[in-house]
Design an enzyme around this catalytic site. Sequence first.
Site, PDB file in Angstrom:
ATOM      1  N   CYS A 135      20.141 -49.600   2.201  1.00 14.74           N
ATOM      2  CA  CYS A 135      21.395 -49.176   2.823  1.00 14.74           C
ATOM      3  C   CYS A 135      21.365 -49.212   4.358  1.00 14.74           C
ATOM      4  CB  CYS A 135      21.766 -47.785   2.320  1.00 14.74           C
ATOM      5  SG  CYS A 135      20.361 -46.680   2.189  1.00 14.74           S
ATOM      6  N   HIS A 157      25.339 -43.030   6.641  1.00 17.14           N
ATOM      7  CA  HIS A 157      24.140 -43.164   7.479  1.00 17.14           C
ATOM      8  C   HIS A 157      24.540 -43.556   8.909  1.00 17.14           C
ATOM      9  CE1 HIS A 157      21.699 -42.826   4.014  1.00 17.14           C
ATOM     10  NE2 HIS A 157      21.198 -44.035   3.910  1.00 17.14           N
TER      11      HIS A 157
END
Length: 359
Positions: free
Chosen positions: A151, A265
Amino acid sequence: MSPSPDSLTLDAVAGNTVSAPPPRRLTVAIVGATGAVGAELIDQLERRHFPVGELRLLASPRSAGKGLTFRGNPVVVQALSEDAFDGVDVAFFSAGASISRQYGPVAAAKGALVVDNSSAFRMAEDVPLIVPEVNAHAARAEHRLIANPNCVAAVAVMALGPLHRETPIRRVFAATYQAASGAGAAAMEELRASTAAYLEGRPYTPQVLPHPYAFNLFSHNAAMDPQTGYNGEEQKVMDELRKLLEAPQLRIGITCVRVPVLRAHAIALTVEFETPLAAARAREILAGAPGVRLVDDAVANHYPMPVEASGRDEVLVGRIRQDLGDPSGCSLSLFVVGDQLLKGAALNAIQIAETVVRR
Ligand code: A2P
C-alpha cells in the site's frame, strides 16, 4: 440516450469511458471477502460497474454461510477450496501471502486472471507488479497472475511516477505515517476499542498489534532484519518502488511508522532528481497526473490529510517545495496521502483487472 455504464468499457487509467460492445459477464471470486480489503473489493466492483455475472465470496471456514451483499442482493460466503475456482474468470486475493501462495497458482491454472494483493509474488521476475497509471504497459495478455503492490509503494508511486517521467529519480528518502487498516479489520477494531478504553480510563491489552495504539505511534510491526536494521515493510516498499519505477539502481531509504489513524497512509518524501526540477513545474505535472489531486494551499495551510483522503479514490499530494538541503535545485520534498484500502489495495486491484479485461 447515453449507454448504461455496464455497456461501456472502463478506461481506468485515463478516467474516460469508451463506447464498446457490451463485455462478457465474468465470474469473479474474492478470496478474503470478509476482510477490510475484501469489503472494499465488493464495493469497488459495484461502484465501477465491473462486468460481474457471478460473484463468489471466499473466506476461512469460520465465515462460511455468512451473508454479504452485492448490488443489493445477498451473497453467501463460501469456505475457500480449490473447487471454488472452477469457471472463475478473475480472482482477487486478499487473505495473506500463504493463502495466495497455496491457491493463487491453482486459480491461475484453472484459467482465472489472478490479481494478488499479498506480498507472495510481487518480486517474482515473471510476475508484473502494477499501478495502472504508472506502468500498465508491464501487464501483458499472457500474464495470468498480476501482483498488486504494497500500500505505501502504491500510494507513493502515484506521485513519484509522473515526476520520474519528467526527470529520472536518483534518490528517495521517505518516512511513513501508516493507518490501522494496513494490518486488517481486526487492527482497525483494536484502534477503536483501545481509544474508547483510554478515554474511559479502562485498561486495554493489545490483541492484534504489539504495542498500545491509542494516542501512540510505533515503528512498523513487521519483523526487523538484524542484518540491515530495516523491517519487512520498509524492505517491501524499497524493493517494490524500484520495480514499479523500472529503476533497479534507485537509491532509497525509508522509515515506516504505524500511527493511530483508521485507513489512510501518509508519506513524507524527499526526492533527488538527475536534473533540477522546480517546485512549480512539479506542481504542474502532478496537477495533471491521473488519479492524483493536488492539495497544496499555503495561504490556507491546507495540505493532504488522512481524514480527507479516506474513502477517496485519488491520492492527495501537497507541500511540494524545493529541498533547501540540496542547493543544486535537483531535490524536492512533498507529502502524499492515500486511502490504504482503496488506491493502496482494492481500487488498484480492480483497476489492474480492468486494464487486462479491456484489452
Ligand atoms: P475470515 O474472516 O473468515 O477469517 P483482514 O486483512 O481484514 O484481517 O482480512 C483477512 C481475510 O482473509 C478475511 O476475509 C479472512 O477470512 C481471510 N482468511 C484468513 N485466513 C483464511 C484462510 N485460512 N482461508 C481463507 N480465507 C482466510
